[in-house]
Design a protein around this motif. Structure first.
Motif, PDB file in Angstrom:
ATOM      1  N   GLN A  81     -25.116 -70.975 -64.748  1.00  0.00           N
ATOM      2  CA  GLN A  81     -25.024 -70.525 -63.363  1.00  0.00           C
ATOM      3  C   GLN A  81     -24.807 -69.014 -63.342  1.00  0.00           C
ATOM      4  O   GLN A  81     -24.046 -68.478 -64.151  1.00  0.00           O
ATOM      5  N   TYR A  82     -25.491 -68.391 -62.416  1.00  0.00           N
ATOM      6  CA  TYR A  82     -25.319 -66.950 -62.230  1.00  0.00           C
ATOM      7  C   TYR A  82     -24.966 -66.692 -60.771  1.00  0.00           C
ATOM      8  O   TYR A  82     -25.646 -67.182 -59.861  1.00  0.00           O
ATOM      9  N   ARG A  96     -23.696 -63.660 -57.910  1.00  0.00           N
ATOM     10  CA  ARG A  96     -23.525 -62.241 -57.606  1.00  0.00           C
ATOM     11  C   ARG A  96     -23.515 -62.082 -56.095  1.00  0.00           C
ATOM     12  O   ARG A  96     -24.375 -62.618 -55.394  1.00  0.00           O
ATOM     13  N   SER A 156     -18.156 -64.792 -60.481  1.00  0.00           N
ATOM     14  CA  SER A 156     -19.304 -63.897 -60.552  1.00  0.00           C
ATOM     15  C   SER A 156     -19.811 -63.797 -61.978  1.00  0.00           C
ATOM     16  O   SER A 156     -19.083 -64.036 -62.944  1.00  0.00           O
ATOM     17  N   GLY A 157     -21.092 -63.448 -62.115  1.00  0.00           N
ATOM     18  CA  GLY A 157     -21.680 -63.278 -63.425  1.00  0.00           C
ATOM     19  C   GLY A 157     -22.298 -64.558 -63.956  1.00  0.00           C
ATOM     20  O   GLY A 157     -22.517 -65.526 -63.224  1.00  0.00           O
ATOM     21  N   LEU A 158     -22.573 -64.554 -65.260  1.00  0.00           N
ATOM     22  CA  LEU A 158     -23.233 -65.688 -65.903  1.00  0.00           C
ATOM     23  C   LEU A 158     -22.196 -66.567 -66.592  1.00  0.00           C
ATOM     24  O   LEU A 158     -21.344 -66.074 -67.331  1.00  0.00           O
ATOM     25  N   HIS A 159     -22.265 -67.859 -66.360  1.00  0.00           N
ATOM     26  CA  HIS A 159     -21.366 -68.796 -67.019  1.00  0.00           C
ATOM     27  C   HIS A 159     -22.036 -70.169 -67.045  1.00  0.00           C
ATOM     28  O   HIS A 159     -23.053 -70.402 -66.394  1.00  0.00           O
ATOM     29  N   SER A 196     -25.642 -67.617 -55.466  1.00  0.00           N
ATOM     30  CA  SER A 196     -25.328 -68.350 -56.692  1.00  0.00           C
ATOM     31  C   SER A 196     -26.519 -69.238 -57.033  1.00  0.00           C
ATOM     32  O   SER A 196     -27.060 -69.928 -56.162  1.00  0.00           O
ATOM     33  N   SER A 255     -28.093 -71.992 -60.164  1.00  0.00           N
ATOM     34  CA  SER A 255     -27.782 -72.738 -61.376  1.00  0.00           C
ATOM     35  C   SER A 255     -28.954 -73.614 -61.780  1.00  0.00           C
ATOM     36  O   SER A 255     -29.747 -74.067 -60.948  1.00  0.00           O
TER      37      SER A 255
END
Length: 801
Positions: free
Chosen positions: A280-281, A283, A257-260, A287, A289
Motif C-alpha cells: 500500500q502506498y 500520500r 504515509s509512504g510505502l508499506h 491511498s 493498495s
C-alpha cells in the motif's frame, strides 16, 4: 421441483415420514419510490473516531497512544501525523478507551461510545507535565457492551493475526466456527443456529448472499481483513435476504504515509502451500493498495474415505483498492478483485477402483465503489454500488460411476444502495433502500453409466439414461428500511422496519419488524437483553432455476409439483452479559426460531453439486454460553458451549429428485431432526504469552454428532465397499447419528523481529494432536459423507513493513 436419487432419497423420505394479495397493489405504488431511493443504502455497522492533538498555544503536535475495547476485540496503537490528526476507521459499535500522550506532557484518557456511522471528533490539548501531576484513571471498563441489544461476537486484529492455521480457503470460516451457535459441515459450509444456505457476508458494507464455502467460491482469506463481527440475532433492519447469520468484514486500511505492506507464507501437511501479499502506498489524501494470493493442496475438500483420493486443489487471485479523501466531509473507495479455484472431486472406494475423475472450477470477478458525505456533525450519507460475475463448472471422465454429471452455471449481479444516518439527541436513526439485479444461467446434464454396482441396484429402470437442462433467468429485488436506536440511562431500545420485494422463481413481498432491548443494571456489571426479528429469506441462488422447474415427468417420476418460495419466520432471543473482575465476561443466550419454507439443500451423490430445497416448516431452539478473557496479564482465551435441537416438517419442495423419489418427497408427512441438529458443541482456546515476543495456545473442540439418513441402497455390505469399515465404525446406526468427534490443537508464535513497524513473525500449529478419526457427515440424504483431517501441521511466516 425436479423429480433425484441424491438429495432426499425415496427410502429416506419414507423413513422420515414415519418419524413423527393487497401487497401487490402496494408494491406497484412503491416502485417509483424504490427507484428514486436507490442511492440511500449501505450495510455497515461500524463507526469512526477522529482526533486532533494540540499544545497549550493551539499548535498541532505529534502524539501517540492506543485505543482499546475489550468487548469489540479491538486494540490499536497509533501515532498522529505532523498535523496532529489521526482517524480510527471501521470500529465495531461499542465502548472504547482512548489514550493519548507525548514525552514531557501529561497523558490523557477518554471513554467514547461508538453507536452510529457518524464520525466522532475529539480535540486533545496536552499540558506540560508538572512534577506533582497526577492522572485520573477512569473506572469505567470496555469489557461489556452495555448498549448492544443482540448477540454479536467481535473478532479483532489480534485474533485474526494469531489464529490457528487453516486449510486453504477456510481461514475465515474456521474463525466463525469458533463462535457459539455456529457449526461447520462438509467442505467448510457454515450453519448458524441450524440454518442452511442462510449466511450473509458483508464486505466493507456491501452484502454477498451466495454460498461462500470453498466448494462454491474462492474462499475469503483472513489475511486481507482487519476485523470481523458475527451476528445471529437482533439484526438491524438494513440486513435482509439471508438472515440465518451475518458476517461483517472490514478490509485492512493502513493510514500511514509512504510505502508499506505485509506478506504471509504457509506450508504444511498434504503438500499444502499458500501465500498472501499486499502493498500500500499513501500520500496526502490518496491511498492505493494491491494484494495477491495463491494456494495449492492435496486435500482441498473433506474426502468421503480415509485414503483421500483425487483431492488436489489450486487457485489464486488478486485485488486492488483506491481511497480518496476529498475533504474532511467526503471520501471515496474503489475496490476490485478476481479469484479462481480449480479442484478435483474426491472419490469413494468404488469410484476410485473404477477410475473416476471429476473436475470442478469456481471463479469470481467483482468491482465496488462507495462514497461517504457528511452534511453536518449529525447527518451522514453513504452510497455504494457493486457488479460481479461468478461461474462454476463440473465435468468428469467416461469412467465416472454410477453417473456422469456436467455443469456450467453462474450469475451476474448488480447492486446499488445507500443510507442516511442521523444523530438526534438520544436517537441514532438510519434510513435507506437498495436494489439487487441478477442474471442467472444454468446448464446441467447427466448420463447414467451403470444402473447396478456389484449386483446392487442404484437407479430404477424407468429413469432416463441421459438428461439436459439449460435455462436463463433474471431476478429483481428491492428493499426499504428505517431503524432507530434510543438510549436513556441504562436502557437501550432498537427498533426497525424493513420492506422486501423478491422476484425470481416467485414474486413475493414482506414487511419485517425488528425489536431489541438492553438494560445495563447499575453497579453490578450486568447487561440484560432480548430481541425479536421477523425474517424474509430468499432461496439459494445455486441451481435455483433447475430446482424450480417442473420436470417430474421427464425424470421417470410422478406426482405433484411443489415450487420453491422464500422463507418467512420469527426469531426470538433473550440473554445476558456479566462482567467478573473486570477481566472476564460471561455471556448466556436462549433462542427460538420458527421458519416456514425452511431452506436446505440436496447433494447429487458425492459430486458436491447441490440443489436448493425447502421443508414446509422448521422449529429450532437452543441455548449458548461463552466465557471469555480478552486479556488478563499473560492469559487470554475463551470457552463456549452450544446446545441446539431442530425439527423439520415434511413435505419437501425444490431439489433434484430422480425417479420415484419425487413422489416420496412431496407426499412425505411427519417430522425429523434437521441435518444440523447437533445437540452439544464445545469450543475453547487459551493463549499464554510469557514474553512479549513468544506465545503459546491450546485449543479444543467437541461435537456430539449430526443425524443421518442413508442415501441410496441401504445394503450394509455395499456401504462398506463404498466407505470402508473404519468409517462405518464412526456411525451409530441404532441412534441414527454420527458418533461424537473431538480435537486438540497446539500453536506457538514467535516475533523474530520488531522495530520501526517492521515485523517478522513465525507461527507453528499441530492440529488434531491425538490423530483421532472424526466423521463430519455420513451418507446423508442432504450432505453426503465427509471426514475431518487426521493429525497435521502447518507453519506460517508473516512479514510486515
Amino acid at each position: 421441483m425436479i423429480a433425484s436419487q441424491s438429495g432426499v432419497g425415496a427410502s429416506a423420505i419414507r423413513k422420515m415420514s414415519k418419524i413423527k394479495e393487497p401487497m401487490n397493489r402496494f408494491r406497484n405504488g412503491l416502485a417509483g419510490l424504490l427507484v428514486s431511493a436507490l442511492t440511500l443504502f449501505g450495510q455497515l455497522q461500524t463507526g469512526e473516531i477522529r482526533i486532533d492533538v494540540k499544545d497549550q498555544a493551539g499548535s498541532a503536535m505529534e502524539a501517540s497512544g492506543s485505543i482499546e475495547s475489550l468487548s469489540a476485540g479491538v486494540r490499536r496503537d497509533y501515532q498522529t501525523d505532523a498535523q496532529g490528526t489521526h482517524t480510527f476507521g471501521a470500529l465495531p459499535f461499542g465502548r472504547y478507551r482512548l489514550q493519548v500522550g507525548r514525552p514531557g506532557f501529561a497523558p490523557q484518557e477518554l471513554m467514547i461510545e461508538v453507536r452510529s456511522a457518524l464520525p466522532i471528533t475529539h480535540s486533545f490539548t496536552l499540558l506540560v507535565a508538572a512534577s506533582d501531576t497526577t492522572v485520573e484513571v477512569r473506572e469505567e471498563g470496555t469489557l461489556l457492551d452495555t448498549q448492544g441489544t443482540g448477540a454479536a461476537q467481535h473478532v479483532g486484529p489480534d485474533a485474526l493475526e494469531t489464529r490457528k492455521s487453516s486449510a486453504p480457503g477456510r481461514s475465515l470460516v474456521d474463525l466463525v466456527d469458533q463462535q457459539p451457535g455456529w457449526l461447520l459441515e462438509a467442505n467448510g459450509i457454515l450453519h448458524p443456529r441450524g440454518s442452511e444456505y442462510a449466511v450473509q457476508y458483508v464486505i466493507d458494507g456491501i452484502p454477498l448472499y451466495d454460498n461462500r464455502s470453498p466448494a462454491f467460491a474462492q474462499g475469503l482469506g483472513a489475511d486481507e481483513f482487519e476485523s470481523m463481527t458475527v451476528r445471529t440475532a437482533n439484526y438491524p433492519a438494513e440486513f435482509g435476504r439471508k438472515l440465518g447469520g451475518v458476517i461483517e468484514i472490514n478490509t485492512q486500511h493502513d493510514l500511514r504515509s509512504g510505502l508499506h505492506g505485509q506478506a504471509s507464507l504457509q506450508g504444511g501437511s498434504f503438500s499444502q502451500v499458500s501465500g498472501f501479499g499486499t502493498v500500500q502506498y499513501a500520500r496526502d489524501r490518496n491511498s492505493f493498495s494491491l494484494s495477491s494470493e495463491g494456494m495449492a493442496t492435496d486435500r482441498y475438500l473433506d474426502p468421503p474415505v480415509l485414503e483421500n483420493y483425487t483431492n488436489y486443489g489450486s487457485g489464486g487471485g488478486g485485488s486492488a483498492r483506491f481511497d480518496r479523501n476529498w475533504s474532511s466531509t467526503d471520501s471515496t473507495r474503489f475496490y476490485a478483485h478476481s479469484r479462481r479455484t480449480g479442484f478435483l472431486v474426491p472419490n469413494e472406494l468404488l469410484q476410485q477402483s473404477a477410475g473416476q475423475r471429476q473436475d470442478r472450477t469456481a471463479a469470481e470477478t467483482m468491482g465496488q465503489v462507495s462514497h461517504t458525505h457528511q452534511f453536518s456533525p449529525h447527518v451522514l450519507l453513504q452510497v455504494r454500488g457493486m457488479v460481479r460475475d461468478t461461474s462454476a463448472r463440473l465435468w468428469g471422465n467416461a469412467l465416472s460411476t454410477p453417473i456422469l454429471p456436467d455443469q456450467n452455471r453462474g450469475f451476474r449481479e448488480g447492486y446499488a444502495g445507500g443510507s442516511v444516518s442521523v444523530s438526534h439527541g438520544s436517537h441514532d436513526l438510519k434510513f435507506g433502500a437498495d436494489g439487487l439485479f441478477t442474471s442467472i444461467h444454468e446448464n446441467f446434464g447427466y448420463r447414467i453409466i451403470t444402473r447396478q454396482i456389484n449386483g446392487v441396484r442404484i437407479f430404477d429402470s424407468d429413469l432416463p439414461r441421459s438428461f439436459r437442462f439449460q435455462q436463463t433467468g433474471t431476478g429483481r429485488d428491492q428493499a426499504l428500511f428505517a431503524q432507530d436506536t434510543w438510549h436513556r440511562g441504562g436502557l437501550t431500545v432498537s427498533a426497525g422496519l424493513r420492506f422486501d420485494h423478491y422476484r425470481l422463481v416467485a414474486d413475493e413481498s414482506a414487511w419485517s419488524p425488528r425489536l431489541g432491548i438492553a438494560y445495563n443494571v447499575p453497579g453490578v456489571g450486568l447487561v440484560l437483553r432480548a430481541s425479536y426479528d421477523r425474517i424474509f429469506q430468499e432461496p439459494a441462488v445455486e441451481n435455483i432455476l433447475l430446482a424450480s422447474a417442473n420436470l417430474v415427468d421427464q425424470l421417470g417420476g410422478s406426482g405433484v409439483f411443489i415450487p420453491l418460495r422464500p422463507s418467512r419466520g420469527n426469531f426470538t432471543e433473550a440473554g445476558f452479559s456479566k462482567g467478573l473482575s473486570r477481566r472476564l465476561r460471561f455471556d448466556g443466550t436462549w433462542y427460538y426460531r420458527q421458519v416456514n419454507n425452511f431452506s436446505d439443500d440436496s447433494v447429487l451423490l458425492n459430486t458436491g453439486v447441490s440443489f436448493p430445497i425447502a421443508f414446509r416448516e422448521a422449529r429450532i431452539h437452543g441455548y449458548e454460553a461463552k466465557i471469555e478473557v480478552p486479556r488478563w496479564g499473560m492469559f487470554s482465551g475463551f470457552v463456549s458451549y452450544s446446545n441446539m435441537a431442530g425439527t423439520g416438517i415434511l413435505p419437501v419442495a425444490g431439489g433434484l429428485f430422480l425417479g420415484d423419489d419425487a413422489a416420496a418427497a412431496v407426499s412425505g408427512q411427519g417430522s425429523f431432526p434437521i441435518t444440523q441438529d447437533q445437540r452439544n458443541t464445545f469450543r475453547s482456546r487459551v493463549r499464554f504469552e510469557p514474553h512479549p515476543r513468544v506465545w503459546f495456545a491450546f485449543a479444543g473442540s467437541y461435537n456430539s454428532g449430526l443425524p443421518f439418513q442413508i442415501e441410496g441402497p441401504s445394503n450394509m455390505s455395499f456401504i462398506q465397499q463404498q466407505y470402508g469399515p473404519e468409517i462405518l465404525a464412526k456411525v451409530d446406526f441404532e441412534r441414527g447419528r454420527v458418533r461424537p468427534s473431538a480435537s486438540l490443537d497446539a500453536s506457538v508464535g514467535v516475533n523474530l523481529f520488531e522495530a520501526d513497524r517492521k515485523t517478522v513473525r513465525v507461527q507453528a500449529d499441530v492440529l488434531n494432536l491425538t490423530d483421532r478419526l472424526n466423521l463430519i457427515n455420513f451418507s446423508g440424504v442432504l450432505s453426503g459423507t465427509a471426514i475431518e483431517p487426521r493429525r497435521n501441521f502447518a507453519i506460517r511466516l508473516n512479514v510486515g513493513f
